[in-house]
Design a protein around this motif. Sequence first.
Motif, PDB file in Angstrom:
ATOM      1  N   VAL A   1      -0.475  -6.038  -0.937  1.00 20.25           N
ATOM      2  CA  VAL A   1      -1.378  -5.268  -1.791  1.00 20.25           C
ATOM      3  C   VAL A   1      -2.665  -6.055  -2.018  1.00 20.25           C
ATOM      4  CG1 VAL A   1      -1.661  -4.152  -4.030  1.00 20.25           C
ATOM      5  CG2 VAL A   1       0.595  -4.225  -2.960  1.00 20.25           C
ATOM      6  N   ASN A   2      -3.798  -5.414  -1.802  1.00 23.51           N
ATOM      7  CA  ASN A   2      -5.089  -6.003  -2.144  1.00 23.51           C
ATOM      8  C   ASN A   2      -5.314  -5.782  -3.640  1.00 23.51           C
ATOM      9  OD1 ASN A   2      -5.596  -6.667   0.577  1.00 23.51           O
ATOM     10  ND2 ASN A   2      -6.378  -4.624   0.984  1.00 23.51           N
ATOM     11  N   THR A   3      -5.079  -6.810  -4.438  1.00 22.69           N
ATOM     12  CA  THR A   3      -5.019  -6.647  -5.894  1.00 22.69           C
ATOM     13  C   THR A   3      -6.374  -6.400  -6.528  1.00 22.69           C
ATOM     14  OG1 THR A   3      -5.166  -9.061  -6.142  1.00 22.69           O
ATOM     15  CG2 THR A   3      -2.961  -8.088  -6.049  1.00 22.69           C
ATOM     16  N   LEU A   4      -7.443  -6.965  -5.972  1.00 23.41           N
ATOM     17  CA  LEU A   4      -8.798  -6.739  -6.500  1.00 23.41           C
ATOM     18  C   LEU A   4      -8.884  -7.039  -7.998  1.00 23.41           C
ATOM     19  CD1 LEU A   4      -9.671  -3.416  -4.629  1.00 23.41           C
ATOM     20  CD2 LEU A   4     -10.314  -5.753  -4.002  1.00 23.41           C
ATOM     21  N   GLY A   5      -8.217  -8.104  -8.429  1.00 19.03           N
ATOM     22  CA  GLY A   5      -8.304  -8.516  -9.822  1.00 19.03           C
ATOM     23  C   GLY A   5      -7.387  -7.777 -10.774  1.00 19.03           C
ATOM     24  N   GLU A   6      -6.524  -6.885 -10.257  1.00 20.33           N
ATOM     25  CA  GLU A   6      -5.599  -6.150 -11.120  1.00 20.33           C
ATOM     26  C   GLU A   6      -4.442  -7.058 -11.547  1.00 20.33           C
ATOM     27  OE1 GLU A   6      -5.756  -3.129 -12.390  1.00 20.33           O
ATOM     28  OE2 GLU A   6      -7.672  -2.651 -11.434  1.00 20.33           O
ATOM     29  N   ALA A   7      -3.995  -6.891 -12.783  1.00 20.15           N
ATOM     30  CA  ALA A   7      -2.887  -7.693 -13.292  1.00 20.15           C
ATOM     31  C   ALA A   7      -1.547  -6.979 -13.155  1.00 20.15           C
ATOM     32  CB  ALA A   7      -3.123  -8.063 -14.759  1.00 20.15           C
ATOM     33  N   VAL A   8      -1.577  -5.645 -13.049  1.00 22.29           N
ATOM     34  CA  VAL A   8      -0.350  -4.844 -12.955  1.00 22.29           C
ATOM     35  C   VAL A   8      -0.519  -3.797 -11.855  1.00 22.29           C
ATOM     36  CG1 VAL A   8       1.197  -3.246 -14.141  1.00 22.29           C
ATOM     37  CG2 VAL A   8       0.181  -5.152 -15.397  1.00 22.29           C
ATOM     38  N   VAL A   9       0.479  -3.685 -10.981  1.00 23.70           N
ATOM     39  CA  VAL A   9       0.470  -2.653  -9.949  1.00 23.70           C
ATOM     40  C   VAL A   9       1.819  -1.946  -9.937  1.00 23.70           C
ATOM     41  CG1 VAL A   9      -1.163  -3.926  -8.517  1.00 23.70           C
ATOM     42  CG2 VAL A   9       1.288  -4.193  -8.120  1.00 23.70           C
ATOM     43  N   SER A  10       1.808  -0.683  -9.532  1.00 25.25           N
ATOM     44  CA  SER A  10       3.037   0.106  -9.401  1.00 25.25           C
ATOM     45  C   SER A  10       3.238   0.459  -7.939  1.00 25.25           C
ATOM     46  CB  SER A  10       2.956   1.381 -10.243  1.00 25.25           C
ATOM     47  OG  SER A  10       2.849   1.077 -11.618  1.00 25.25           O
ATOM     48  N   VAL A  11       4.472   0.343  -7.476  1.00 21.79           N
ATOM     49  CA  VAL A  11       4.805   0.640  -6.080  1.00 21.79           C
ATOM     50  C   VAL A  11       5.947   1.643  -6.053  1.00 21.79           C
ATOM     51  CG1 VAL A  11       5.493  -0.288  -3.843  1.00 21.79           C
ATOM     52  CG2 VAL A  11       4.134  -1.697  -5.401  1.00 21.79           C
ATOM     53  N   ALA A  12       5.749   2.744  -5.318  1.00 21.06           N
ATOM     54  CA  ALA A  12       6.799   3.752  -5.145  1.00 21.06           C
ATOM     55  C   ALA A  12       6.998   3.984  -3.656  1.00 21.06           C
ATOM     56  CB  ALA A  12       6.421   5.050  -5.847  1.00 21.06           C
ATOM     57  N   TYR A  13       8.250   4.085  -3.229  1.00 21.79           N
ATOM     58  CA  TYR A  13       8.539   4.274  -1.809  1.00 21.79           C
ATOM     59  C   TYR A  13       9.937   4.863  -1.653  1.00 21.79           C
ATOM     60  CZ  TYR A  13      11.008  -0.138  -2.656  1.00 21.79           C
ATOM     61  OH  TYR A  13      11.831  -1.111  -3.175  1.00 21.79           O
ATOM     62  N   THR A  14      10.201   5.407  -0.467  1.00 24.12           N
ATOM     63  CA  THR A  14      11.515   5.957  -0.143  1.00 24.12           C
ATOM     64  C   THR A  14      12.128   5.136   0.979  1.00 24.12           C
ATOM     65  OG1 THR A  14      10.828   8.203  -0.757  1.00 24.12           O
ATOM     66  CG2 THR A  14      12.778   8.001   0.628  1.00 24.12           C
ATOM     67  N   THR A  15      13.398   4.803   0.838  1.00 23.91           N
ATOM     68  CA  THR A  15      14.100   4.044   1.872  1.00 23.91           C
ATOM     69  C   THR A  15      15.506   4.603   2.060  1.00 23.91           C
ATOM     70  OG1 THR A  15      14.848   1.836   2.566  1.00 23.91           O
ATOM     71  CG2 THR A  15      14.916   2.312   0.206  1.00 23.91           C
ATOM     72  N   GLN A  16      16.001   4.498   3.274  1.00 21.42           N
ATOM     73  CA  GLN A  16      17.373   4.904   3.606  1.00 21.42           C
ATOM     74  C   GLN A  16      18.287   3.688   3.753  1.00 21.42           C
ATOM     75  OE1 GLN A  16      18.579   8.052   4.150  1.00 21.42           O
ATOM     76  NE2 GLN A  16      16.719   9.280   4.179  1.00 21.42           N
ATOM     77  N   ASP A  17      17.751   2.494   3.499  1.00 23.01           N
ATOM     78  CA  ASP A  17      18.467   1.263   3.824  1.00 23.01           C
ATOM     79  C   ASP A  17      19.448   0.786   2.758  1.00 23.01           C
ATOM     80  OD1 ASP A  17      16.982   1.215   6.158  1.00 23.01           O
ATOM     81  OD2 ASP A  17      15.421  -0.061   5.310  1.00 23.01           O
ATOM     82  N   ILE A  18      19.390   1.323   1.549  1.00 21.42           N
ATOM     83  CA  ILE A  18      20.261   0.802   0.488  1.00 21.42           C
ATOM     84  C   ILE A  18      21.444   1.721   0.199  1.00 21.42           C
ATOM     85  CG2 ILE A  18      18.370  -0.488  -0.557  1.00 21.42           C
ATOM     86  CD1 ILE A  18      18.227   1.642  -2.741  1.00 21.42           C
ATOM     87  N   THR A  19      21.600   2.794   0.989  1.00 17.26           N
ATOM     88  CA  THR A  19      22.747   3.683   0.815  1.00 17.26           C
ATOM     89  C   THR A  19      23.517   3.796   2.123  1.00 17.26           C
ATOM     90  OG1 THR A  19      21.375   5.617   1.325  1.00 17.26           O
ATOM     91  CG2 THR A  19      21.661   5.061  -1.002  1.00 17.26           C
ATOM     92  N   SER A  20      24.807   4.052   2.000  1.00 15.75           N
ATOM     93  CA  SER A  20      25.653   4.252   3.176  1.00 15.75           C
ATOM     94  C   SER A  20      26.745   5.249   2.807  1.00 15.75           C
ATOM     95  CB  SER A  20      26.277   2.932   3.636  1.00 15.75           C
ATOM     96  OG  SER A  20      27.062   2.355   2.599  1.00 15.75           O
ATOM     97  N   LYS A  21      27.330   5.877   3.831  1.00 16.82           N
ATOM     98  CA  LYS A  21      28.352   6.902   3.581  1.00 16.82           C
ATOM     99  C   LYS A  21      29.592   6.629   4.406  1.00 16.82           C
ATOM    100  CE  LYS A  21      29.037  11.905   3.381  1.00 16.82           C
ATOM    101  NZ  LYS A  21      28.531  13.231   3.787  1.00 16.82           N
TER     102      LYS A  21
END
Length: 224
Positions: free
Chosen positions: A105-125
Amino acid sequence: MDSAKDGRRAVSPIVTSAWAALALAFFIFAIATPVVAAAEPFAIQNQLITLYEDGGARVEGEYSVDMLYPSVNITLLGATYLDVVVTDAGGLPMSCSIYQGGVAVNTLGEAVVSVAYTTQDITSKLGKYWTVNFTSTIQTWIAFPTGASVVSLSATPDAIDSSSGRTKLMMPAGGIAVTYVLSIVGTQDYAFLVISDAEDAVEGIATTGINVSSAEAVLGQATD
């Protein structure tokens, strides 16, 4: 002979002092280096994982970042990510790039950032049982699909909430594994059962001579 001994005596304190200074410098470097290496330019503050019926997991996290770093590599859960969105404290999009294991992340002086994403890697059936498995350094909320039933836990939840119509567990920091089963309601199998019942009903009405073309068109759309 005596003068040679006197010369060695005169040099000895200087050599000793030099070695002592060198040893002290090495000691300071040895204890200081691990501290610098261990420092992270980011720290996760909170995290929510929303699980979907198809096994996908939407992960939303808030991170504090070191403003002295123009770019920060934030470690994420899983290895592959979809629909990645990075925003600042005001909700504005931020420039970023994805790599296996995280996002830069290019922070540009920010102190707090939020990240949202979708992944299939942490679940299994396995059969009808789904398992979500991950490791976190902080407490994490897990929101399960509507109607899902939890059947086993690797740790006792710190909190439970069902006010939103779906079960949510706050799991403690550390390695987490939670196994659950889906309710048939809201799944593809349930949809096919409902459509099948509707088709039988329409066919029964058609045998009486009533025009059911509009109903058949609706069933075709439902099947699609």
